[in-house]
Motif scaffolding. Structure first.
Motif, short mmCIF file in Angstrom:
data_model
loop_
_atom_site.label_atom_id
_atom_site.label_comp_id
_atom_site.label_asym_id
_atom_site.label_seq_id
_atom_site.Cartn_x
_atom_site.Cartn_y
_atom_site.Cartn_z
N VAL A 312 50.31 -39.95 -18.99
CA VAL A 312 50.60 -41.70 -19.53
C VAL A 312 51.12 -41.18 -20.79
CG1 VAL A 312 49.10 -43.54 -20.59
CG2 VAL A 312 47.41 -41.66 -19.51
N SER A 313 51.80 -40.41 -21.46
CA SER A 313 52.49 -40.63 -22.33
C SER A 313 54.23 -40.32 -21.67
CB SER A 313 52.86 -39.64 -23.58
OG SER A 313 53.99 -39.72 -24.27
N ALA A 314 53.66 -39.69 -20.61
CA ALA A 314 55.00 -39.67 -19.62
C ALA A 314 55.49 -41.70 -19.20
CB ALA A 314 55.20 -38.43 -18.24
N GLN A 315 54.43 -41.69 -18.47
CA GLN A 315 54.77 -43.09 -17.85
C GLN A 315 55.05 -43.60 -18.53
OE1 GLN A 315 53.83 -43.39 -14.18
NE2 GLN A 315 52.81 -42.13 -13.54
N VAL A 316 53.92 -44.31 -19.88
CA VAL A 316 54.76 -45.41 -20.27
C VAL A 316 55.78 -45.08 -20.79
CG1 VAL A 316 52.21 -46.09 -20.96
CG2 VAL A 316 53.73 -44.60 -22.75
N ALA A 317 56.77 -43.86 -20.57
CA ALA A 317 57.68 -43.70 -21.29
C ALA A 317 59.07 -44.13 -20.16
CB ALA A 317 58.29 -42.28 -21.45
N LEU A 318 58.66 -44.75 -18.77
CA LEU A 318 59.31 -44.73 -17.67
C LEU A 318 59.89 -46.16 -16.87
CD1 LEU A 318 58.57 -41.31 -16.00
CD2 LEU A 318 60.71 -41.99 -17.30
N PRO A 319 59.98 -47.44 -17.55
CA PRO A 319 60.54 -48.15 -16.67
C PRO A 319 60.64 -48.03 -14.87
CG PRO A 319 62.90 -47.59 -17.28
CD PRO A 319 62.16 -46.38 -17.35
N ASP A 320 60.08 -48.79 -14.18
CA ASP A 320 59.82 -48.64 -13.12
C ASP A 320 61.36 -47.90 -11.95
OD1 ASP A 320 58.38 -49.25 -10.19
OD2 ASP A 320 59.70 -49.94 -9.21
#
Length: 398
Positions: A312-320
């Motif tokens: 989750v930490s990696a996912q929310v750090a990244l724009p699409d």
């Protein structure tokens, strides 16, 4: 989930087959290394592919190829043509398939659910993976004991039909029409690395991932040797132990969300690290099958707590626009840590013995946790890094 049952059966079959082909802990650990090394080497390339081409088509091509490879391995084992190096070669090919598909699989999750539901979606996905982890190993142990070690590979080949059918059935939402040329592959890879180097939320996540997976890999790499040499068990016990890990992860995914909400991502990772270290110590000092099965539940719950928090930490750090490449870097660090750890703990077990390797890994995980505790997780949760689109649309030469 059905396809993952086949994958876990394949992993159990490969690990157990290697213990009969070569009793060396190093060769057994190399099975995990061969599966993880391609992901470490190719994930960034795969992430750039997933960001620059149709992810659904990419996944379809790779899954079909992996099904063919699994079938070929089953035939080789069935006709008794397997050697340690042949098994490692097929494992390497399956690892390449995993490397090419992993970033695309992770990158499509945000397109399936709204952002507020992302953590629950990742946890639900983890439940599916770990339900299959509970079923697949136990089923593989039964089939290996009753029919033969080739059967899990055939079942895995058939299971790819399920995931291919799901990809054909799934109709992703229509993407906005792109008038600009497709980003060049190597330029896309460079942009992904540049983003990762300048993203503090992603860098913090990667640091915490290395600190955990490098030492937690001892459990996965040495488990076949633990069962055969320390616990004096067979394929059925190996499958049961892995099934206990999966069951622990499933239960953990269902009962731990309130605890994770109370603790927050950083303390959740610390709690999962301590649970993993405790399990390694118990495996080293109490060589009893019942005790090993019981603490495998703790290992599974600890694993899912850490993995979900880091993902989750990696996912929310990244724009699409750079999501697949950023997740590819996360996957690279994950599998790189698992690969290096497998080699380290396999060699340590050869020189010092399996119990000593487990104790050293347990101590190392606690020390690494303390050294990296200032690297905070989910720092990007409140950031909107999508392009602002405040500039005028470019003129395209037709």
């Amino acid at each position: 989930m059905l396809s993952n049952i086949g994958t876990w059966m394949h992993d159990v079959g490969a690990g157990w087959l290697m213990t009969s082909l070569s009793p060396s802990p190093m060769f057994v650990a190399l099975v995990q290394t061969a599966g993880a090394l391609p992901v470490f080497l190719l994930s960034l390339l795969a992430g750039a592919l997933a960001d620059t081409m149709d992810r659904r088509k990419l996944l379809l091509m790779v899954q079909i190829a992996m099904g063919v490879i699994a079938l070929a391995l089953g035939l080789v084992v069935w006709f008794g043509l397997t050697t340690p190096w042949v098994l490692l070669g097929f494992t390497l090919l399956m690892g390449i398939g995993t490397a090419l598909s992993a970033p695309a699989w992770q990158a499509i999750v945000p397109s399936l659910v709204p952002r507020p539901s992302l953590q629950q979606a990742i946890a639900t996905n983890s439940v599916g993976i770990n339900v299959s982890r509970a079923i697949g190993p136990a089923l593989a142990g039964v089939l290996i004991t009753s029919i033969g070690v080739a059967i899990p590979f055939f079942v895995n080949a058939v299971s790819f039909i399920v995931v291919v059918a799901a990809l054909i059935w799934w109709k992703p939402p229509a993407a906005a029409e792109k008038r600009l040329p497709r980003e060049q592959l190597f330029h896309a890879m460079r942009a992904g690395v540049r983003f990762a180097l300048h993203s503090k939320p992603l860098k913090s996540t990667l640091v915490r991932a290395v600190a955990f997976f490098l030492f937690a890999s001892a459990y996965w790499a040495l488990l076949p040797v633990i069962v055969r040499q320390v616990l004096q068990g067979g394929a059925l016990l190996y499958g049961i132990i892995l099934g206990c890990v999966g069951a622990g992860a499933v239960i953990g995914a269902m009962v731990l969300p309130p605890l994770r909400k109370k603790l927050g991502p950083d303390r959740s990772v610390m709690a999962g690290t301590l649970g993993t270290a405790f399990t390694l110590v118990v495996f080293a000092v109490v060589p009893h099958p019942v005790v090993a099965g019981a603490f495998s539940f703790l290992a599974g719950a600890s694993w899912i707590m850490v993995l979900t928090s880091l993902n989750v930490s990696a996912q929310v750090a990244l724009p699409d626009w750079v999501r697949a490449r950023g997740l590819a870097i996360f996957v690279t660090v994950f599998f790189g840590s698992m690969t290096a750890g497998s080699m380290i703990w396999g060699q340590t077990a050869v020189r010092a013995g399996v119990p000593a390797a487990l104790l050293i890994a347990a101590a190392g995980s606690v020390v690494a946790m303390l050294l990296t505790r200032k690297a905070k997780l989910q720092l990007g949760a409140d950031l909107d890094l999508a392009p602002s689109m405040h500039w005028p649309e470019p003129l395209i030469d037709q």
